[in-house]
Design an enzyme around this catalytic site. Structure first.
Site, PDB file in Angstrom:
ATOM      1  N   TYR A  16       0.803  -1.232   0.000  1.00 43.00           N
ATOM      2  CA  TYR A  16       0.000   0.000   0.000  1.00 43.00           C
ATOM      3  C   TYR A  16       0.830   1.274   0.000  1.00 43.00           C
ATOM      4  CZ  TYR A  16      -3.581  -3.147   1.989  1.00 43.00           C
ATOM      5  OH  TYR A  16      -4.448  -4.166   2.239  1.00 43.00           O
ATOM      6  N   TYR A 144     -14.668  -4.250   4.623  1.00 40.24           N
ATOM      7  CA  TYR A 144     -13.378  -4.686   4.083  1.00 40.24           C
ATOM      8  C   TYR A 144     -13.266  -6.196   4.277  1.00 40.24           C
ATOM      9  CZ  TYR A 144      -8.469  -5.679   3.453  1.00 40.24           C
ATOM     10  OH  TYR A 144      -7.298  -6.223   3.011  1.00 40.24           O
ATOM     11  N   ASP A 238     -17.676 -12.169   8.729  1.00 42.51           N
ATOM     12  CA  ASP A 238     -16.221 -12.108   8.623  1.00 42.51           C
ATOM     13  C   ASP A 238     -15.687 -11.628   9.974  1.00 42.51           C
ATOM     14  OD1 ASP A 238     -13.587 -11.572   8.132  1.00 42.51           O
ATOM     15  OD2 ASP A 238     -13.920 -10.426   6.281  1.00 42.51           O
ATOM     16  N   LYS A 267      -6.416 -13.382  11.516  1.00 43.56           N
ATOM     17  CA  LYS A 267      -5.659 -12.422  12.338  1.00 43.56           C
ATOM     18  C   LYS A 267      -5.126 -12.953  13.680  1.00 43.56           C
ATOM     19  CE  LYS A 267      -5.942  -8.513   9.756  1.00 43.56           C
ATOM     20  NZ  LYS A 267      -7.119  -8.229   8.927  1.00 43.56           N
TER      21      LYS A 267
END
Ligand SMILES: *Cc1c(COP(=O)(O)O)cnc(C)c1O
Length: 417
Positions: A16, A144, A238, A267
């Protein structure tokens, strides 16, 4: 500058950021507890827990021991045709830990891939049941779900850079979260019109993370469950960011008392040590795959599926969660974040201060200048990396009160100027 940084710099492509003119990354020599130790000797308290993964802090001896032992036994074996204890124990433990009948676990190695697998499960669920045409997903503004092509298609259009990649991935169905009567009615109408083409609704429960740390009430999730049932589409949660205690319950769905048909995890799954993710289906979804027909098998199988080191780390991480200490820690962190960030409310440009569990957010009226602000945080002994308009803290769940106060104090002082 460390010699390795200089030598590798022309060859390493970083995430990014423009590959010219960007600030040098900080060189990390080692980590311990809640701290990053830099090559130049400075120590920073990590306010981000390495993109929300290091829930027990770095270098936890219990996880390190489990991984080291597994490394000596068998670091990795392919999952096609072979099985190993760590993955099977982990699957059984996750099935027990997750609410309801979410008990059919497909392992992968990253969050984005777990979401892609969840999407494939949903599409194939309908195909296996002989229902044609349900190929689209309904997702939400602010959401996201990953960086791969299919997951980009279900991200917020701006976050997912839809403009840049126009025509590359399929157009999905985008909606506003059902926060009030008007948006509930709009979503109900949208589903009435389009449900025949929709495989599943996809949402991050309670907190839309990378899209800007946007919170919603548990009632929003209950409405989504009701609407999914009414219009006979699947519901995918999610929980890649929210799972494993971050919002105050083990899984965010527990705050709403609802269960999805599929949930994705990653994560904090391995306590921030190794890449691992999972897409977990309930009995209803799995039943469509319980068939001897080879065409009804789930068509997926990553090379590093259920990596034994990663599964060992995840089992060790679950041991730490089983002590139950995390619950009091998250409540303590929540109180510390509220107390420490409240004063930001009166700072120039601040439009909101919000806290949920171990997530503290200060939102500004415009995107922050990340470079100078990050540099200021480093001066103050903290690693905090703002995202768009938000400066946020998601520290390791084991952070002590003094280190937490250092983080919140740094956010205040950083935003003062
Ligand atoms: C980080 C994240 C992902 C993507 O995970 P990766 O491991 O980066 O591919 C997907 N969904 C949510 C909610 C996330 O926070």
């Amino acid at each position: 500058m460390a010699d390795w940084l200089q030598e590798g710099e022309p060859h390493v492509w970083r995430p990014y950021q423009p590959m010219k003119g960007a600030a040098q990354p900080l060189a990390v020599a080692r980590t311990d507890g809640v701290r990053l130790y830099l090559e130049d000797g400075r120590a920073l308290v990590d306010g981000i827990a390495s993109w929300w993964t290091a829930c027990h802090g770095y270098n936890h001896p219990h996880i390190a021991k489990a991984v080291t032992e597994q490394l000596a036994r068998a670091p990795h074996v392919m999952f096609g045709g072979l099985a190993h204890e760590q993955a099977y124990r982990l699957a059984a433990r996750l099935a027990k830990l997750l609410p309801g009948d979410l008990g059919h676990i497909f392992f992968a190695e990253s969050g984005s891939v777990a979401v892609e697998i969840a999407m494939k499960m949903a599409v194939q669920y309908w195909l296996n049941r002989g229902v044609a045409g349900r190929t689209k997903f309904l997702s939400f503004r602010g959401g996201y779900h990953g960086d791969t092509l299919a997951t980009m298609s279900v991200c917020d259009p701006e976050e997912g850079m839809h403009g840049l990649f126009k025509g590359v991935f399929p157009q999905q169905v985008l909606a506003d979260l059902p926060r009030d009567d008007a948006s509930v009615a709009a979503l109900d109408a949208l589903l009435a019109e389009q449900a025949g083409g929709i495989a599943a609704i996809l949402v991050e429960p309670l907190v839309q993370g990378a899209g800007g740390m946007i919170f919603h009430e548990p009632e929003v999730l209950r409405r989504l469950r009701r609407l999914a049932d009414k219009h006979e589409v699947l519901l995918i949660l999610d929980e890649i960011f929210t799972g494993f205690g971050r919002t105050g319950t083990m899984f965010a769905m527990e705050a709403a008392g609802i269960e999805p048909d599929i949930v994705t995890l990653s994560k904090a799954l391995t306590g921030g040590t190794l890449p691992l993710s999972a897409a977990v289906a309930n009995a209803r979804v799995f039943s469509a795959f319980r068939s001897e027909d080879p065409d009804k098998a789930l068509m997926h199988g990553p090379t590093f599926m259920a990596n034994a080191l990663a599964c060992a780390a995840a089992n060790a991480s679950l041991d730490l969660f089983e002590t139950g200490a995390w619950k009091a820690d998250v409540a303590r962190i929540e109180a510390g974040l509220r107390a420490g960030l409240e004063a930001c409310r009166s700072l120039p440009g601040v439009v909101d201060v919000r806290v949920l569990g171990a997530i503290g957010v200060v939102e500004l009226d415009r995107p922050v200048e990340r470079g100078p602000l990050c540099a200021r945080f480093v001066e103050l002994g903290c690693w905090i990396r703002p995202m768009g308009k938000v400066v946020y803290l998601t520290p390791p769940l084991v952070i002590g009160d003094e280190d937490l106060a250092l983080l919140t104090g740094a956010v205040r002082r950083g935003l003062e100027r």
